[in-house]
Design a protein around this motif. Sequence first.
Motif, PDB file in Angstrom:
ATOM      1  N   LEU A 125       9.167  19.311  -5.800  1.00  0.00           N
ATOM      2  CA  LEU A 125       8.055  20.255  -5.925  1.00  0.00           C
ATOM      3  C   LEU A 125       6.726  19.534  -5.699  1.00  0.00           C
ATOM      4  CD1 LEU A 125       7.298  23.196  -6.794  1.00  0.00           C
ATOM      5  CD2 LEU A 125       6.985  22.245  -9.072  1.00  0.00           C
ATOM      6  N   TYR A 126       6.527  18.384  -6.334  1.00  0.00           N
ATOM      7  CA  TYR A 126       5.281  17.642  -6.187  1.00  0.00           C
ATOM      8  C   TYR A 126       5.107  17.091  -4.780  1.00  0.00           C
ATOM      9  CZ  TYR A 126       4.872  17.927 -11.232  1.00  0.00           C
ATOM     10  OH  TYR A 126       4.773  18.380 -12.520  1.00  0.00           O
ATOM     11  N   ILE A 127       6.180  16.617  -4.175  1.00  0.00           N
ATOM     12  CA  ILE A 127       6.101  16.127  -2.795  1.00  0.00           C
ATOM     13  C   ILE A 127       5.726  17.275  -1.861  1.00  0.00           C
ATOM     14  CG2 ILE A 127       7.463  15.198  -0.878  1.00  0.00           C
ATOM     15  CD1 ILE A 127       8.995  13.543  -2.946  1.00  0.00           C
ATOM     16  N   GLY A 128       6.292  18.459  -2.094  1.00  0.00           N
ATOM     17  CA  GLY A 128       5.950  19.623  -1.282  1.00  0.00           C
ATOM     18  C   GLY A 128       4.493  20.006  -1.417  1.00  0.00           C
ATOM     19  N   VAL A 129       3.962  19.955  -2.623  1.00  0.00           N
ATOM     20  CA  VAL A 129       2.545  20.280  -2.834  1.00  0.00           C
ATOM     21  C   VAL A 129       1.654  19.273  -2.121  1.00  0.00           C
ATOM     22  CG1 VAL A 129       0.736  20.401  -4.587  1.00  0.00           C
ATOM     23  CG2 VAL A 129       2.923  21.496  -5.003  1.00  0.00           C
ATOM     24  N   VAL A 130       1.992  17.997  -2.226  1.00  0.00           N
ATOM     25  CA  VAL A 130       1.191  16.959  -1.575  1.00  0.00           C
ATOM     26  C   VAL A 130       1.210  17.128  -0.064  1.00  0.00           C
ATOM     27  CG1 VAL A 130       1.088  14.459  -1.122  1.00  0.00           C
ATOM     28  CG2 VAL A 130       1.386  15.303  -3.451  1.00  0.00           C
ATOM     29  N   MET A 178       3.647  19.601   9.185  1.00  0.00           N
ATOM     30  CA  MET A 178       3.583  19.070   7.851  1.00  0.00           C
ATOM     31  C   MET A 178       3.432  20.204   6.830  1.00  0.00           C
ATOM     32  SD  MET A 178       1.163  16.041   6.362  1.00  0.00           S
ATOM     33  CE  MET A 178       1.671  14.879   7.586  1.00  0.00           C
ATOM     34  N   ILE A 179       2.722  21.240   7.237  1.00  0.00           N
ATOM     35  CA  ILE A 179       2.550  22.389   6.349  1.00  0.00           C
ATOM     36  C   ILE A 179       3.886  23.092   6.125  1.00  0.00           C
ATOM     37  CG2 ILE A 179       1.446  24.641   6.115  1.00  0.00           C
ATOM     38  CD1 ILE A 179      -0.962  23.505   7.585  1.00  0.00           C
ATOM     39  N   VAL A 180       4.645  23.258   7.183  1.00  0.00           N
ATOM     40  CA  VAL A 180       5.939  23.940   7.070  1.00  0.00           C
ATOM     41  C   VAL A 180       6.896  23.127   6.201  1.00  0.00           C
ATOM     42  CG1 VAL A 180       7.929  24.758   8.368  1.00  0.00           C
ATOM     43  CG2 VAL A 180       5.637  25.111   9.275  1.00  0.00           C
ATOM     44  N   TRP A 222      11.013  24.532  -6.356  1.00  0.00           N
ATOM     45  CA  TRP A 222      10.806  25.647  -7.287  1.00  0.00           C
ATOM     46  C   TRP A 222      12.130  26.297  -7.677  1.00  0.00           C
ATOM     47  CZ3 TRP A 222       6.752  27.409  -9.977  1.00  0.00           C
ATOM     48  CH2 TRP A 222       6.858  28.662 -10.536  1.00  0.00           C
ATOM     49  N   PHE A 223      12.966  26.579  -6.670  1.00  0.00           N
ATOM     50  CA  PHE A 223      14.222  27.280  -6.938  1.00  0.00           C
ATOM     51  C   PHE A 223      15.279  26.383  -7.579  1.00  0.00           C
ATOM     52  CE2 PHE A 223      12.687  30.247  -3.554  1.00  0.00           C
ATOM     53  CZ  PHE A 223      12.472  31.310  -4.422  1.00  0.00           C
ATOM     54  N   VAL A 233       5.905  23.568   2.591  1.00  0.00           N
ATOM     55  CA  VAL A 233       6.321  24.859   2.035  1.00  0.00           C
ATOM     56  C   VAL A 233       7.823  24.861   1.739  1.00  0.00           C
ATOM     57  CG1 VAL A 233       6.582  27.316   2.572  1.00  0.00           C
ATOM     58  CG2 VAL A 233       4.443  26.162   3.083  1.00  0.00           C
ATOM     59  N   ILE A 234       8.612  24.298   2.648  1.00  0.00           N
ATOM     60  CA  ILE A 234      10.061  24.251   2.441  1.00  0.00           C
ATOM     61  C   ILE A 234      10.402  23.426   1.198  1.00  0.00           C
ATOM     62  CG2 ILE A 234      12.235  23.362   3.394  1.00  0.00           C
ATOM     63  CD1 ILE A 234      11.135  24.142   6.172  1.00  0.00           C
TER      64      ILE A 234
END
Length: 51
Positions: free
Chosen positions: A21-26, A1-3, A13-14, A6-7
Amino acid sequence: MIVLGVILLLLGWFLHISTILYIGVVLLVIGAVFWLLGSIGRPVGGRRAWY
């Protein structure tokens, strides 16, 4: 889930897509909490170890 977090964080971001971005942070935060709880020996989701 961490990987995955980050992806998605990097993709958001890019590509300048705030939803990704928000889904990745969560996902990153939830994965870090699960990792922390699992490392101190507390069962997460009824399981002692995740394989």
